[in-house]
Design an enzyme around this catalytic site. Sequence first.
Site, PDB file in Angstrom:
ATOM      1  N   THR A 191       0.758  -1.106  -0.020  1.00  0.00           N
ATOM      2  CA  THR A 191      -0.130  -0.035   0.175  1.00  0.00           C
ATOM      3  C   THR A 191       0.803   1.174   0.060  1.00  0.00           C
ATOM      4  OG1 THR A 191      -1.872  -1.026   1.333  1.00  0.00           O
ATOM      5  CG2 THR A 191      -1.464   1.432   1.574  1.00  0.00           C
ATOM      6  N   ARG A 219     -14.908  -6.433   1.275  1.00  0.00           N
ATOM      7  CA  ARG A 219     -14.232  -5.904   2.518  1.00  0.00           C
ATOM      8  C   ARG A 219     -13.433  -4.454   2.048  1.00  0.00           C
ATOM      9  NH1 ARG A 219      -8.659  -4.243   3.468  1.00  0.00           N
ATOM     10  NH2 ARG A 219      -8.110  -4.668   5.488  1.00  0.00           N
ATOM     11  N   GLY A 221     -10.859  -1.711   3.800  1.00  0.00           N
ATOM     12  CA  GLY A 221      -9.852  -1.617   4.901  1.00  0.00           C
ATOM     13  C   GLY A 221      -9.711  -0.008   5.324  1.00  0.00           C
ATOM     14  N   ASP A 222      -8.591   0.284   6.117  1.00  0.00           N
ATOM     15  CA  ASP A 222      -8.360   1.637   6.714  1.00  0.00           C
ATOM     16  C   ASP A 222      -7.932   2.816   5.425  1.00  0.00           C
ATOM     17  OD1 ASP A 222      -5.750   0.081   6.267  1.00  0.00           O
ATOM     18  OD2 ASP A 222      -4.844   2.013   7.238  1.00  0.00           O
ATOM     19  N   THR A 242      -0.028   2.025   7.243  1.00  0.00           N
ATOM     20  CA  THR A 242      -0.004   0.580   6.363  1.00  0.00           C
ATOM     21  C   THR A 242      -0.130  -0.560   7.319  1.00  0.00           C
ATOM     22  OG1 THR A 242       1.162  -0.585   4.618  1.00  0.00           O
ATOM     23  CG2 THR A 242       2.298   0.617   6.278  1.00  0.00           C
ATOM     24  N   GLY A 243      -0.692  -1.612   6.746  1.00  0.00           N
ATOM     25  CA  GLY A 243      -0.638  -2.785   7.473  1.00  0.00           C
ATOM     26  C   GLY A 243      -2.083  -3.398   7.647  1.00  0.00           C
ATOM     27  N   GLY A 245      -5.406  -3.250   8.046  1.00  0.00           N
ATOM     28  CA  GLY A 245      -6.494  -2.058   8.441  1.00  0.00           C
ATOM     29  C   GLY A 245      -7.306  -2.267   9.290  1.00  0.00           C
TER      30      GLY A 245
HETATM   31  C1  SD4 Z   1      -5.694  -2.472   4.062  1.00  0.00           C
HETATM   32  N1  SD4 Z   1      -3.961  -1.185   5.280  1.00  0.00           N
HETATM   33  O1  SD4 Z   1      -6.282  -2.823   3.074  1.00  0.00           O
HETATM   34  C2  SD4 Z   1      -4.289  -1.860   3.932  1.00  0.00           C
HETATM   35  C3  SD4 Z   1      -3.295  -3.092   3.415  1.00  0.00           C
HETATM   36  C4  SD4 Z   1      -2.002  -2.650   3.659  1.00  0.00           C
HETATM   37  O2  SD4 Z   1       0.309  -3.303   4.443  1.00  0.00           O
HETATM   38  O3  SD4 Z   1      -1.637  -1.440   3.994  1.00  0.00           O
HETATM   39  N2  SD4 Z   1      -1.269  -3.467   3.673  1.00  0.00           N
HETATM   40  O4  SD4 Z   1      -5.707  -3.069   5.445  1.00  0.00           O
END
Ligand code: SD4
Length: 332
Positions: A191, A219, A221-222, A242-243, A245
Site C-alpha cells: 500500500t 471488504r 480497509g483503513d 499501512t498494515g 487495516g
Molecule cells: C488494508 N492497510 O487494506 C491496507 C493494506 C496494507 O500493508 O496497507 N497492507 O488493510
Amino acid sequence: MKRRKFLKNASLSGIGLSLGSTFANSNYSTKVNPISTNSDKPSLPVVIATWHVPNATAKAMEILQNNGNVLDAVEQGCMVEEADIKNSTVGKGGLPDRDGNVTLDACVMDKNGNCGSVVYLQNITHAVSVARKVMEDTPHVMLAGEGAKQFAISKGFQAENLLTESSKKAWEEWKIKSEYKPIINIENHDTIGMLAMDKNGDISGACTTSGLAYKMGGRVGDSPIIGSGLFVDNQVGACVATGLGEEVVKTVGSFLVVELLRQGKSPQQACEEAILRIVNKPNSNYKNFQVGYIAMNKKGETGSYAIHQWFSMTKFQDEKNEQIQSDYFLKK
Ligand code: SD4
C-alpha cells in the site's frame, strides 16, 4: 512462484508473518529513523511515503521542485505505484479478493482539510485520482463500488481489467488451498501512503491500495477511511498508515497520530504512541500482524514506527531520496 517463495522465506516469530523480506535479504543498510529535533530545522520541500517507493517520491519531489501544487505531488506520486503492474498491492496488478476481483481503496486530503475517497472501486487503475475527483467535483467525501466506477467513467477514466496474468496466477494458486489468514504479505512494497510538504509549509496526503490479498468480497480497509488510513491537518501535521487495516480502523490511527502531534509530541513519538495503543489492547494479537505509521509535523519533521521489523519509509529531502528503515515495537 515469487509469492510462494516469499511466504516460504517468512521468518518473523516463526509464525509465517511476512514483512518486507526484500529488505531482510538484501544488503540494505539498517538506518533507524531518528527522532527529529527542533534544532535541525528540516529543509523544504519534503516527501515521505510508506515502504520502498523511490520512483513515487521522486515524482512527487519533481512536482514540488517545479513549484507545483502539493496535492498534485502526492496524487502523481501515488499514481506511479498504481500504474506499476509489478506492485501487487496497488492499482493494476494488485492481488484480488478471494473471488478474483481486484477492488481498490484510496483517498486524498488537502491543505484545506478537504478530502475525497473511493472504496471497493473496480476496473479503474488510478483510484487516487478518482478520490481526488470525488473531493473536487462532488458534494460528497466518499463513493463506493459501482457508483464510484460510474462516476470515474463519467470523468473520463478508462475501465480496464486490473487482474494481470501474474496476479491471476497467484490467485489461482491461492485457491487450491483457499486458506485466508490475516497476514500482511509484502514483497517489494505495499500500500502506498504519501505525505508531502511544499516549500511554503503546506501539507497534503494520499493513500491507495488493493487492500489485503484474498480478502472477503466487499471488504474495505483503513486506507480510504479519513482519520484511519490518512489524516492531514495543515495546522498541525499529517499521518498515513499501512498494515492490517482492521487494527488501524479500531484505533482511528492516523487521526490519533495527528492529535498527538497537536499535543506537542514529535512525529516519532506520536507514531510510537499510536502503535502502543494497538499492542496494549487487552488480548491484542499484535504478534500476528503488522501496522506501520509515518508522520510529519508542521515543521517538516518526520517519524515512523511499526509493530514489527522491516517496515520502512522512503524520504526525499535535500536532493536525497532514501529508504529509512523504521524502528519497531517487537524486539526479541
Ligand atoms: C488494508 N492497510 O487494506 C491496507 C493494506 C496494507 O500493508 O496497507 N497492507 O488493510
